[in-house]
Write an enzyme that holds these catalytic residues in place. Structure first.
Site, PDB file in Angstrom:
ATOM      1  CE1 TYR A   1      59.961  59.578  54.298  1.00 33.96           C
ATOM      2  CE2 TYR A   1      58.762  61.366  53.226  1.00 33.96           C
ATOM      3  CZ  TYR A   1      58.889  60.028  53.532  1.00 33.96           C
ATOM      4  OH  TYR A   1      57.956  59.143  53.071  1.00 33.96           O
TER       5      TYR A   1
ATOM      6  NE  ARG B   1      54.960  50.093  60.681  1.00 28.09           N
ATOM      7  CZ  ARG B   1      55.362  50.813  61.717  1.00 28.09           C
ATOM      8  NH1 ARG B   1      55.176  50.342  62.938  1.00 28.09           N
ATOM      9  NH2 ARG B   1      55.915  51.990  61.538  1.00 28.09           N
TER      10      ARG B   1
ATOM     11  CG  ASN C   1      65.130  73.014  66.116  1.00 26.44           C
ATOM     12  OD1 ASN C   1      65.921  73.798  66.648  1.00 26.44           O
ATOM     13  ND2 ASN C   1      63.866  73.327  65.860  1.00 26.44           N
TER      14      ASN C   1
ATOM     15  CG  LEU D   1      68.862  72.275  58.077  1.00 30.25           C
ATOM     16  CD1 LEU D   1      69.222  70.792  57.936  1.00 30.25           C
ATOM     17  CD2 LEU D   1      69.221  73.009  56.786  1.00 30.25           C
TER      18      LEU D   1
ATOM     19  CG  ASP E   1      59.988  45.173  58.592  1.00 31.47           C
ATOM     20  OD1 ASP E   1      60.646  45.885  59.388  1.00 31.47           O
ATOM     21  OD2 ASP E   1      58.985  45.580  57.983  1.00 31.47           O
TER      22      ASP E   1
HETATM   23  P1  NAD Z   1      55.518  52.151  58.040  1.00 33.33           P
HETATM   24  O1  NAD Z   1      56.314  52.871  59.052  1.00 33.33           O
HETATM   25  O2  NAD Z   1      54.116  51.754  58.379  1.00 33.33           O
HETATM   26  O3  NAD Z   1      56.298  50.842  57.549  1.00 33.33           O
HETATM   27  C1  NAD Z   1      57.661  50.884  57.197  1.00 33.33           C
HETATM   28  C2  NAD Z   1      58.258  49.511  57.388  1.00 33.33           C
HETATM   29  O4  NAD Z   1      59.642  49.604  57.041  1.00 33.33           O
HETATM   30  C3  NAD Z   1      58.172  49.024  58.828  1.00 33.33           C
HETATM   31  O5  NAD Z   1      57.689  47.698  58.884  1.00 33.33           O
HETATM   32  C4  NAD Z   1      59.609  49.135  59.312  1.00 33.33           C
HETATM   33  O6  NAD Z   1      59.945  48.187  60.320  1.00 33.33           O
HETATM   34  C5  NAD Z   1      60.376  48.882  58.018  1.00 33.33           C
HETATM   35  N1  NAD Z   1      61.752  49.378  58.128  1.00 33.33           N
HETATM   36  C6  NAD Z   1      62.161  50.568  58.619  1.00 33.33           C
HETATM   37  N2  NAD Z   1      63.497  50.622  58.636  1.00 33.33           N
HETATM   38  C7  NAD Z   1      63.952  49.455  58.129  1.00 33.33           C
HETATM   39  C8  NAD Z   1      65.241  48.916  57.894  1.00 33.33           C
HETATM   40  N3  NAD Z   1      66.340  49.594  58.220  1.00 33.33           N
HETATM   41  N4  NAD Z   1      65.335  47.675  57.380  1.00 33.33           N
HETATM   42  C9  NAD Z   1      64.221  46.978  57.059  1.00 33.33           C
HETATM   43  N5  NAD Z   1      62.978  47.432  57.268  1.00 33.33           N
HETATM   44  C10 NAD Z   1      62.838  48.660  57.789  1.00 33.33           C
HETATM   45  O7  NAD Z   1      55.549  53.066  56.733  1.00 33.33           O
HETATM   46  P2  NAD Z   1      54.541  53.156  55.507  1.00 33.33           P
HETATM   47  O8  NAD Z   1      53.643  54.302  55.727  1.00 33.33           O
HETATM   48  O9  NAD Z   1      53.966  51.824  55.184  1.00 33.33           O
HETATM   49  O10 NAD Z   1      55.563  53.617  54.352  1.00 33.33           O
HETATM   50  C11 NAD Z   1      56.179  52.712  53.469  1.00 33.33           C
HETATM   51  C12 NAD Z   1      57.024  53.496  52.484  1.00 33.33           C
HETATM   52  O11 NAD Z   1      56.200  54.461  51.816  1.00 33.33           O
HETATM   53  C13 NAD Z   1      58.155  54.301  53.112  1.00 33.33           C
HETATM   54  O12 NAD Z   1      59.264  54.299  52.245  1.00 33.33           O
HETATM   55  C14 NAD Z   1      57.572  55.689  53.217  1.00 33.33           C
HETATM   56  O13 NAD Z   1      58.566  56.677  53.249  1.00 33.33           O
HETATM   57  C15 NAD Z   1      56.762  55.751  51.953  1.00 33.33           C
HETATM   58  N6  NAD Z   1      55.692  56.748  51.974  1.00 33.33           N
HETATM   59  C16 NAD Z   1      54.635  56.634  52.826  1.00 33.33           C
HETATM   60  C17 NAD Z   1      53.632  57.594  52.807  1.00 33.33           C
HETATM   61  C18 NAD Z   1      52.427  57.516  53.692  1.00 33.33           C
HETATM   62  O14 NAD Z   1      51.560  58.395  53.594  1.00 33.33           O
HETATM   63  N7  NAD Z   1      52.286  56.518  54.547  1.00 33.33           N
HETATM   64  C19 NAD Z   1      53.741  58.685  51.944  1.00 33.33           C
HETATM   65  C20 NAD Z   1      54.841  58.768  51.108  1.00 33.33           C
HETATM   66  C21 NAD Z   1      55.800  57.792  51.123  1.00 33.33           C
END
Ligand code: NAD
Length: 505
Positions: A410, A277, A356, A354, A298
């Protein structure tokens, strides 16, 4: 999550009201579509100082209303030379079309400070691209039997001939120092040239903040025109709609032109972690559009979604928790034919201040976002699963650059990604012929950001030069450029996809 404010400001009453109240005026961004793959209008190429870059592939020409302006400022050597930057852009910046692009080209600052000419071929600030590494990678790419230099990507659809030369005779010959005469021949640092080249960053970022109307401004530091072709084509296209205020270093090579520019990843296999996703699904889709065979990884709980994405793209799903100790070995087993593009996208948040934060919330985020990236990268490089000519793109975040209250875990994990990329990039290229880069998204409209409380979410959306959130496809397009076979000279870079967020540098 729909951005209703953006829709509202697109209406006449919305425009009137927000202007009267001095509220942000986001412009709808022009993104890539198959029907509309290029910007509408020509590219104007300007020069400040004396340049030796070969940019003939840009097919630039004069235009009253350019969609893009490229200012080659690699020859700027001193403060007087900076006046040429002003003289070149001041008269034309107003005429750049809405949703247009300004790209400034500069010399690598470390090289500028050595006073060297433009021909050394040394890498950019990342330290990538040293001759030995470039050579190793060239051999590795050659071993793939792929095509040769330049000609990557689709046509820019622009006019002809180099535009108005802004140079006013101030540029001294390449390699020679300016007012101090501290050229490479003297072996002394040319701090005048370094100052002038560094000034381009402040210039670019400031122009990005004021230009408005969905237009973007970026700086590319380069030594070799053809090696930067894929980067310039990306920045001068609708694909980079949410990339602004960035400084991107491009080394001297290697560059592999794909046989079919419309499907540059044809014959290559790409693995996207967290691909069920959000951003990961968009990355899988974009890499498949570019011809890659995609493997959507995933967690087992998300297997049905991962399968849906994979089926739609003609790829395969891999149900696997990336934190498993043997994740690397299981990926290698699932890919006996090898891997070309590894996208570390899976990520989680477990926010708490931090004071909490229990240890499990700390360690789960560090494990998914950083430790598993280190483990699987090491395993797949060591096993040779990731082939020469390969690409690694890891996902950082602006929280890893600027920090964020409630996200010590994070922020630490995403800053760690930046450290990993910078340290591994030169070695991975030298030893494996693989480039390593990061994307650092800002506020992207996904399930992750939809969970943010309303007012914080609204602030996150507006606090950038484009006054709106990005879409998953914006991160995906940036990833696809880094994964492109012609992007072999882009290594060790962290590229923010954040609309030039006010957070962080
Ligand atoms: P999301 O939560 O919509 O999707 C993350 C996906 O990673 C999910 O499908 C989840 O099941 C999968 N996942 C989580 N843990 C996992 C594991 N242990 N093994 C395999 N799959 C795993 O997140 P997103 O918003 O699409 O973010 C994607 C990436 O972009 C992440 O690394 C997030 O930190 C980074 N990011 C997102 C944003 C934002 O604004 N959405 C901003 C900065 C960075």
């Amino acid at each position: 999550m729909a951005d209703r404010y953006l829709s509202f400001t697109g209406t006449a009453p919305g425009r009137f009201l927000t202007r009267r109240l001095g509220l942000p005026q986001p412009a709808p961004l022009r993104r890539w579509s198959p029907e509309h793959p290029e910007l509408d209008g020509g590219t104007l190429l300007l020069t400040a100082g004396k340049s030796e870059l070969d940019l003939s592939y840009l097919e630039a020409g004069a235009s009253d209303r350019p969609a893009a302006v490229v200012l080659d400022a690699t020859g700027v050597r001193d403060v007087e030379g900076l006046a040429e930057v002003h003289a070149a852009l001041h008269p034309v910046v107003r005429s750049v079309a809405a949703g247009g692009r300004v790209v400034v080209l500069g010399a690598p600052v470390d090289e500028a400070s050595r006073g060297a000419g433009s021909s050394s071929g040394a890498g950019a600030s990342s330290g990538a691209g040293a001759a030995r590494e470039a050579e190793a990678a060239r051999e590795a790419e050659a071993a793939r039997g792929a095509g040769s230099s330049s000609g990557a990507g689709a046509s820019l659809g622009a006019g002809a001939s180099r535009g108005a030369e802004a140079s006013r005779g101030a540029g001294s010959t390449s390699g020679a120092g300016a007012s101090l005469g501290a050229g490479s021949s003297l072996g002394a640092g040319d701090h005048h040239r370094a100052a002038a080249q560094q000034a381009l960053e402040g210039f670019t970022r400031s122009l990005g903040k004021e230009i408005g109307r969905g237009r973007t401004v970026n700086l590319v530091r380069l030594t070799d025109g053809p090696a930067a072709e894929s980067t310039l084509r990306f920045l001068l296209s609708p694909r980079s709609a949410y990339v602004s205020g960035q400084v991107i270093g491009v080394g001297a090579g290697p560059v592999t032109a794909p046989a079919d520019p419309a499907r540059p990843l044809a014959g290559r296999t790409a693995l996207v972690t967290g691909g069920a996703r959000g951003i990961g699904a968009a990355v899988a889709e974009t890499l498949a559009r570019d011809g890659a065979r995609v493997v959507v990884l995933d967690v087992p709980q998300a297997e049905a979604d991962a399968r849906r994405v994979a089926d739609r793209l003609g790829g395969t799903a891999l149900a696997l928790d990336i934190t498993a100790a043997d994740a690397g070995a299981r990926i290698a087993d699932a890919l006996p034919g090898g891997l070309d593009v590894l996208i570390h996208n899976a990520g989680i948040t477990r926010d708490r201040r931090l004071v909490n934060m229990p240890a499990d919330r700390w360690s789960s985020v560090l494990d998914v976002n950083l430790a598993s990236v280190l483990r699987t990268t090491d395993a797949l490089l060591a096993a040779g699963t990731l082939r020469a000519g390969g690409r690694i793109v890891a996902t950082a975040s602006i929280a890893g650059i600027a920090g964020n209250a409630g996200q010590t875990n994070y922020g630490a994990s995403k800053a760690g990604i930046i450290g990993l990329v910078r340290a591994l990039a030169p070695r991975a290229l030298a030893e494996h012929g693989v480039t390593v880069n990061a994307v650092a998204p800002g506020f992207i409209e996904t399930t992750m950001t939809a969970a943010i409380p309303l007012f914080i979410r609204e602030a996150g959306r507006r606090m950038n030069s484009l006054a709106q959130g990005g879409l998953p496809v914006d991160v995906a397009e940036t990833t696809a450029w880094l994964a492109h076979p012609a992007s072999g000279a882009v290594n060790g870079q962290v590229v923010r996809v954040c609309g030039q967020s006010l957070l962080g540098a």
